[in-house]
Design a protein around this motif. Sequence first.
Motif, PDB file in Angstrom:
ATOM      1  N   ASP A   1       0.867  -1.177   0.000  1.00  0.00           N
ATOM      2  CA  ASP A   1       0.000   0.000   0.000  1.00  0.00           C
ATOM      3  C   ASP A   1       0.905   1.228   0.000  1.00  0.00           C
ATOM      4  O   ASP A   1       1.532   1.537   1.007  1.00  0.00           O
TER       5      ASP A   1
ATOM      6  N   MET B   1      -1.678  -2.764  -4.103  1.00  0.00           N
ATOM      7  CA  MET B   1      -3.053  -2.927  -3.644  1.00  0.00           C
ATOM      8  C   MET B   1      -4.073  -2.346  -4.629  1.00  0.00           C
ATOM      9  O   MET B   1      -5.154  -2.894  -4.810  1.00  0.00           O
TER      10      MET B   1
ATOM     11  N   SER C   1      -7.183  -4.351  -6.756  1.00  0.00           N
ATOM     12  CA  SER C   1      -8.561  -3.931  -7.011  1.00  0.00           C
ATOM     13  C   SER C   1      -8.938  -4.157  -8.475  1.00  0.00           C
ATOM     14  O   SER C   1     -10.025  -4.647  -8.792  1.00  0.00           O
TER      15      SER C   1
ATOM     16  N   LEU D   1     -11.464  -3.827  -1.740  1.00  0.00           N
ATOM     17  CA  LEU D   1     -10.245  -3.290  -1.138  1.00  0.00           C
ATOM     18  C   LEU D   1     -10.557  -2.641   0.208  1.00  0.00           C
ATOM     19  O   LEU D   1      -9.822  -2.823   1.190  1.00  0.00           O
TER      20      LEU D   1
END
Length: 328
Positions: A86, A164, A168, A205
């Motif tokens: 992230d 991340m 998605s 997410l």
Amino acid sequence: MKRYVYVLLIVVLIVISAMTIFFFQLYANVKETASMIYEPLPPVTTHEPESTSAKPLEQPPAPKPVPEAHAKNEKKPLTLLLFGVDKREGDQGRSDTLILLTINPEKKQTLMMSIPRDTRTQIVGREQPDKINHAYQAGGIASTVRTVERFLDIPIDYYVKVEMEGFSNIIDSLGGVTVDNAFAFDYEGYQFPKGISHMDGQKALAYVRMRYDDPEGDFGRNKRQQQVIRDLMDKAKGISTVNKLDDLLSVVGTSFKTNLTFENMKELMLDYKSSLEQIETIRVSGEGRKINGVYYYLVSNEERLRIKKQVVEFKKSVTSEAVVASEK
């Protein structure tokens, strides 16, 4: 009648030719994407200021690649680290998700373990212990893999790193995910009712990110992550996924890094796919505590040894277990 058979034969040949071209192109696209995302495990680098990294970093030995089992038609167990990064403005990013998969093709089973992100351990690339999810910030892919290896004293054969946001997009490419939510909650503008729910990538997410309102804290969050990954595994095994592969490959090419080669990927699909049918999850036990005002999840040496023993036992072949049992 002969003319009808002749025309039918031509149509069949055209269809077969079209399918051959399609799958050849599919094969070429997959191979090209595999080349794009391939990154051998690099040496550990540091992103700390120069004043804290004057000494060269000690490089732990690289994990050995999967043994040359396939040449002998053997299917040996392997361990794979899946972690999601992230990224935040102004820093390298952090490993928001750490999941260790141990796959035993002989048993046709997979052992899945989520490592809590606040776990306090020695970070490869830093002098002081820190949260395990800071390993990526300290030294990228290499530091993350080496830190998990050191934490559990378990060699890792392969890693897969995913951004991340790319995660998605992959969910969207596969048509979303369906999960059974344990309790109702709201997060990042989304509502998550209790029960069965279908989600697109952005909502999924948010679903896996929430943890502070979860009664189980990080463990509840880990369960939700595992739910999503299980559903994605099921979808990825489906035949209908082939029609969406071009979209999927474009997302993978920009969001993934792995030390799996194209040949490794083919072997995994052929020799290890059935092992994903039965997944057993294990939990890392510990206790939360603040140290110098910072919250950490503390895992004892006894717990780490227990996990190591469970993984080692899981990787044993059925044949060797039978021999041991007969000798008792």
